[in-house]
Design a protein around this motif. Structure first.
Motif, PDB file in Angstrom:
ATOM      1  N   MET A  35      25.912  44.158  38.221  1.00 40.93           N
ATOM      2  CA  MET A  35      25.371  43.134  39.096  1.00 40.93           C
ATOM      3  C   MET A  35      26.518  42.451  39.813  1.00 40.93           C
ATOM      4  SD  MET A  35      22.344  41.313  36.959  1.00 40.93           S
ATOM      5  CE  MET A  35      22.213  41.999  35.324  1.00 40.93           C
ATOM      6  N   PRO A  36      26.373  42.182  41.092  1.00 38.17           N
ATOM      7  CA  PRO A  36      27.439  41.513  41.840  1.00 38.17           C
ATOM      8  C   PRO A  36      27.835  40.192  41.193  1.00 38.17           C
ATOM      9  CG  PRO A  36      25.726  42.285  43.320  1.00 38.17           C
ATOM     10  CD  PRO A  36      25.200  42.461  41.926  1.00 38.17           C
ATOM     11  N   GLY A  37      29.125  40.013  40.988  1.00 36.71           N
ATOM     12  CA  GLY A  37      29.643  38.749  40.473  1.00 36.71           C
ATOM     13  C   GLY A  37      29.559  38.562  38.979  1.00 36.71           C
ATOM     14  N   LEU A  38      28.903  39.476  38.272  1.00 36.86           N
ATOM     15  CA  LEU A  38      28.793  39.325  36.823  1.00 36.86           C
ATOM     16  C   LEU A  38      30.163  39.542  36.193  1.00 36.86           C
ATOM     17  CD1 LEU A  38      26.256  38.796  35.004  1.00 36.86           C
ATOM     18  CD2 LEU A  38      26.450  41.190  34.329  1.00 36.86           C
ATOM     19  N   LEU A  39      30.598  38.594  35.362  1.00 36.77           N
ATOM     20  CA  LEU A  39      31.922  38.685  34.753  1.00 36.77           C
ATOM     21  C   LEU A  39      31.905  39.635  33.568  1.00 36.77           C
ATOM     22  CD1 LEU A  39      33.114  34.957  34.820  1.00 36.77           C
ATOM     23  CD2 LEU A  39      33.178  36.674  36.633  1.00 36.77           C
ATOM     24  N   SER A  40      32.999  40.328  33.374  1.00 32.23           N
ATOM     25  CA  SER A  40      33.109  41.266  32.262  1.00 32.23           C
ATOM     26  C   SER A  40      33.193  40.504  30.943  1.00 32.23           C
ATOM     27  CB  SER A  40      34.361  42.131  32.431  1.00 32.23           C
ATOM     28  OG  SER A  40      35.529  41.341  32.257  1.00 32.23           O
ATOM     29  N   GLU A  41      32.946  41.218  29.868  1.00 29.15           N
ATOM     30  CA  GLU A  41      33.054  40.621  28.535  1.00 29.15           C
ATOM     31  C   GLU A  41      34.474  40.133  28.284  1.00 29.15           C
ATOM     32  OE1 GLU A  41      32.351  41.933  23.870  1.00 29.15           O
ATOM     33  OE2 GLU A  41      31.470  43.139  25.476  1.00 29.15           O
ATOM     34  N   LYS A  42      35.455  40.888  28.776  1.00 33.15           N
ATOM     35  CA  LYS A  42      36.865  40.508  28.610  1.00 33.15           C
ATOM     36  C   LYS A  42      37.153  39.168  29.282  1.00 33.15           C
ATOM     37  CE  LYS A  42      41.581  42.052  29.680  1.00 33.15           C
ATOM     38  NZ  LYS A  42      42.407  43.089  30.320  1.00 33.15           N
ATOM     39  N   VAL A  43      36.677  38.996  30.510  1.00 36.94           N
ATOM     40  CA  VAL A  43      36.906  37.744  31.246  1.00 36.94           C
ATOM     41  C   VAL A  43      36.185  36.586  30.556  1.00 36.94           C
ATOM     42  CG1 VAL A  43      36.526  36.541  33.433  1.00 36.94           C
ATOM     43  CG2 VAL A  43      37.339  38.902  33.438  1.00 36.94           C
ATOM     44  N   MET A  44      34.971  36.843  30.060  1.00 36.78           N
ATOM     45  CA  MET A  44      34.230  35.782  29.365  1.00 36.78           C
ATOM     46  C   MET A  44      34.978  35.348  28.099  1.00 36.78           C
ATOM     47  SD  MET A  44      31.637  34.741  31.085  1.00 36.78           S
ATOM     48  CE  MET A  44      30.700  33.844  29.842  1.00 36.78           C
ATOM     49  N   LYS A  45      35.591  36.291  27.413  1.00 32.15           N
ATOM     50  CA  LYS A  45      36.367  35.946  26.208  1.00 32.15           C
ATOM     51  C   LYS A  45      37.597  35.127  26.575  1.00 32.15           C
ATOM     52  CE  LYS A  45      34.925  39.706  23.148  1.00 32.15           C
ATOM     53  NZ  LYS A  45      35.302  40.973  22.478  1.00 32.15           N
ATOM     54  N   GLN A  46      38.240  35.478  27.681  1.00 31.29           N
ATOM     55  CA  GLN A  46      39.397  34.706  28.146  1.00 31.29           C
ATOM     56  C   GLN A  46      38.984  33.278  28.455  1.00 31.29           C
ATOM     57  OE1 GLN A  46      40.683  37.055  31.487  1.00 31.29           O
ATOM     58  NE2 GLN A  46      42.149  38.244  30.280  1.00 31.29           N
ATOM     59  N   LEU A  47      37.845  33.143  29.109  1.00 39.44           N
ATOM     60  CA  LEU A  47      37.333  31.818  29.464  1.00 39.44           C
ATOM     61  C   LEU A  47      37.024  31.009  28.200  1.00 39.44           C
ATOM     62  CD1 LEU A  47      36.557  30.166  32.023  1.00 39.44           C
ATOM     63  CD2 LEU A  47      34.231  31.014  31.711  1.00 39.44           C
ATOM     64  N   ALA A  48      36.395  31.666  27.233  1.00 37.18           N
ATOM     65  CA  ALA A  48      36.009  30.983  25.993  1.00 37.18           C
ATOM     66  C   ALA A  48      37.212  30.540  25.167  1.00 37.18           C
ATOM     67  CB  ALA A  48      35.104  31.884  25.158  1.00 37.18           C
ATOM     68  N   SER A  49      38.346  31.213  25.328  1.00 34.02           N
ATOM     69  CA  SER A  49      39.536  30.856  24.544  1.00 34.02           C
ATOM     70  C   SER A  49      40.481  29.909  25.280  1.00 34.02           C
ATOM     71  CB  SER A  49      40.293  32.120  24.127  1.00 34.02           C
ATOM     72  OG  SER A  49      40.786  32.798  25.263  1.00 34.02           O
ATOM     73  N   ALA A  50      40.207  29.652  26.555  1.00 38.25           N
ATOM     74  CA  ALA A  50      41.086  28.791  27.355  1.00 38.25           C
ATOM     75  C   ALA A  50      40.673  27.321  27.248  1.00 38.25           C
ATOM     76  CB  ALA A  50      41.055  29.235  28.815  1.00 38.25           C
ATOM     77  N   LYS A  51      41.631  26.449  27.524  1.00 37.72           N
ATOM     78  CA  LYS A  51      41.357  25.003  27.549  1.00 37.72           C
ATOM     79  C   LYS A  51      42.206  24.357  28.626  1.00 37.72           C
ATOM     80  CE  LYS A  51      39.769  24.061  22.866  1.00 37.72           C
ATOM     81  NZ  LYS A  51      39.916  23.195  21.683  1.00 37.72           N
ATOM     82  N   GLY A  52      41.793  23.166  29.039  1.00 35.95           N
ATOM     83  CA  GLY A  52      42.576  22.387  29.991  1.00 35.95           C
ATOM     84  C   GLY A  52      42.695  23.058  31.346  1.00 35.95           C
ATOM     85  N   GLN A  53      43.869  22.960  31.933  1.00 27.65           N
ATOM     86  CA  GLN A  53      44.065  23.470  33.286  1.00 27.65           C
ATOM     87  C   GLN A  53      43.893  24.990  33.364  1.00 27.65           C
ATOM     88  OE1 GLN A  53      47.865  22.607  35.195  1.00 27.65           O
ATOM     89  NE2 GLN A  53      46.803  22.306  37.141  1.00 27.65           N
ATOM     90  N   GLU A  54      44.251  25.694  32.289  1.00 31.48           N
ATOM     91  CA  GLU A  54      44.046  27.147  32.264  1.00 31.48           C
ATOM     92  C   GLU A  54      42.548  27.454  32.387  1.00 31.48           C
ATOM     93  OE1 GLU A  54      44.678  31.090  29.416  1.00 31.48           O
ATOM     94  OE2 GLU A  54      45.119  29.087  28.621  1.00 31.48           O
ATOM     95  N   PHE A  55      41.734  26.708  31.639  1.00 30.25           N
ATOM     96  CA  PHE A  55      40.283  26.890  31.730  1.00 30.25           C
ATOM     97  C   PHE A  55      39.798  26.566  33.136  1.00 30.25           C
ATOM     98  CE2 PHE A  55      35.950  25.410  31.805  1.00 30.25           C
ATOM     99  CZ  PHE A  55      35.273  26.362  31.055  1.00 30.25           C
ATOM    100  N   ASP A  56      40.274  25.456  33.687  1.00 32.15           N
ATOM    101  CA  ASP A  56      39.848  25.033  35.018  1.00 32.15           C
ATOM    102  C   ASP A  56      40.030  26.151  36.041  1.00 32.15           C
ATOM    103  OD1 ASP A  56      39.466  22.611  33.772  1.00 32.15           O
ATOM    104  OD2 ASP A  56      41.070  21.564  34.817  1.00 32.15           O
ATOM    105  N   LYS A  57      41.214  26.763  36.022  1.00 35.51           N
ATOM    106  CA  LYS A  57      41.507  27.822  36.992  1.00 35.51           C
ATOM    107  C   LYS A  57      40.621  29.046  36.783  1.00 35.51           C
ATOM    108  CE  LYS A  57      46.315  26.491  37.827  1.00 35.51           C
ATOM    109  NZ  LYS A  57      47.741  26.849  37.659  1.00 35.51           N
ATOM    110  N   LEU A  58      40.467  29.456  35.523  1.00 40.02           N
ATOM    111  CA  LEU A  58      39.618  30.615  35.224  1.00 40.02           C
ATOM    112  C   LEU A  58      38.160  30.345  35.587  1.00 40.02           C
ATOM    113  CD1 LEU A  58      41.071  31.730  31.751  1.00 40.02           C
ATOM    114  CD2 LEU A  58      41.222  32.989  33.919  1.00 40.02           C
ATOM    115  N   PHE A  59      37.704  29.126  35.310  1.00 40.98           N
ATOM    116  CA  PHE A  59      36.320  28.764  35.610  1.00 40.98           C
ATOM    117  C   PHE A  59      36.072  28.803  37.119  1.00 40.98           C
ATOM    118  CE2 PHE A  59      32.991  25.796  36.767  1.00 40.98           C
ATOM    119  CZ  PHE A  59      31.960  26.133  35.899  1.00 40.98           C
ATOM    120  N   VAL A  60      36.968  28.189  37.878  1.00 43.98           N
ATOM    121  CA  VAL A  60      36.814  28.157  39.335  1.00 43.98           C
ATOM    122  C   VAL A  60      36.787  29.573  39.902  1.00 43.98           C
ATOM    123  CG1 VAL A  60      37.977  27.532  41.496  1.00 43.98           C
ATOM    124  CG2 VAL A  60      37.717  25.830  39.683  1.00 43.98           C
TER     125      VAL A  60
END
Length: 195
Positions: free
Chosen positions: A119-144
């Motif tokens: 599906m267009p724009g659906l994030l991979s499991e790998k990216v979702m795991k990166q997002l789930a393990s990030a915090k603060g500014q690192e999370f902000d950038k990945l989320f955006v």
């Protein structure tokens, strides 16, 4: 994208599981709730294959956005992102409820997850795991970055529904998605420039 949606429509029956039931679903902003959807389904034009496939695919697509937005509550450092994530979560949960109501009214099953579909724009499991393990500014950038890609994918799917769909309520939701998610992408891009 249109060709891909038609392929999904042709093969969708093999990939789908039993329908989601559910009660207490709320309607989309300015749209019918699940109960009125069932009542008006007989009066409205029948949903065509594009309407059904859009609805079946957009539910898990939205569910991933809700998951991303939920992570922001405890991981984000930027207040503006936190507020936007809360809005995304509320809006897309509401739309999920409406779409599940449509599928129930049409007697059509819901997908279990994304069933391997691209599906267009659906994030991979790998990216979702990166997002789930990030915090603060690192999370902000990945989320955006992730939410911009995710929203752009939803807009692509919604535009296909506007072109190929037949059911007025589904097309109305698709139009709403195009307008509002493009607006959120613009805001996310502005936020990204200052991170």
């Amino acid at each position: 994208m249109r060709a891909r949606m038609r392929v999904y429509a042709a093969t969708g029956a093999l990939a789908l599981l039993t329908a989601c039931g559910g009660t207490g679903m709320t309607g989309h902003e300015g749209m019918s709730s699940a109960a009125p959807v069932a009542a008006t389904a007989a009066r409205a034009p029948s949903a065509n294959d594009a309407d059904v496939m859009f609805t079946q695919m957009m539910i898990p697509h939205h569910e991933q956005a809700v998951e991303m937005a939920g992570l922001a509550a405890s991981r984000v450092s930027d207040v503006q992102i936190k507020e936007l994530a809360a809005k995304i979560k509320t809006d897309q949960e509401r739309e999920i409820g409406t779409m599940k109501g449509w599928l129930t009214a049409w007697g059509k099953p819901a997908m279990s997850g994304h069933m391997g579909h691209e599906m267009p724009g659906l994030l991979s499991e790998k990216v979702m795991k990166q997002l789930a393990s990030a915090k603060g500014q690192e999370f902000d950038k990945l989320f955006v970055e992730g939410m911009i890609a995710h929203h752009n994918g939803a807009v692509e799917m919604a535009r296909t529904e506007q072109t190929d769909g037949a059911h007025p309520e589904v097309k109305k939701m698709a139009a709403h998605m195009v307008i509002h998610q493009r607006g959120e992408v613009a805001l996310l891009q502005e936020i990204g420039q200052r991170l």
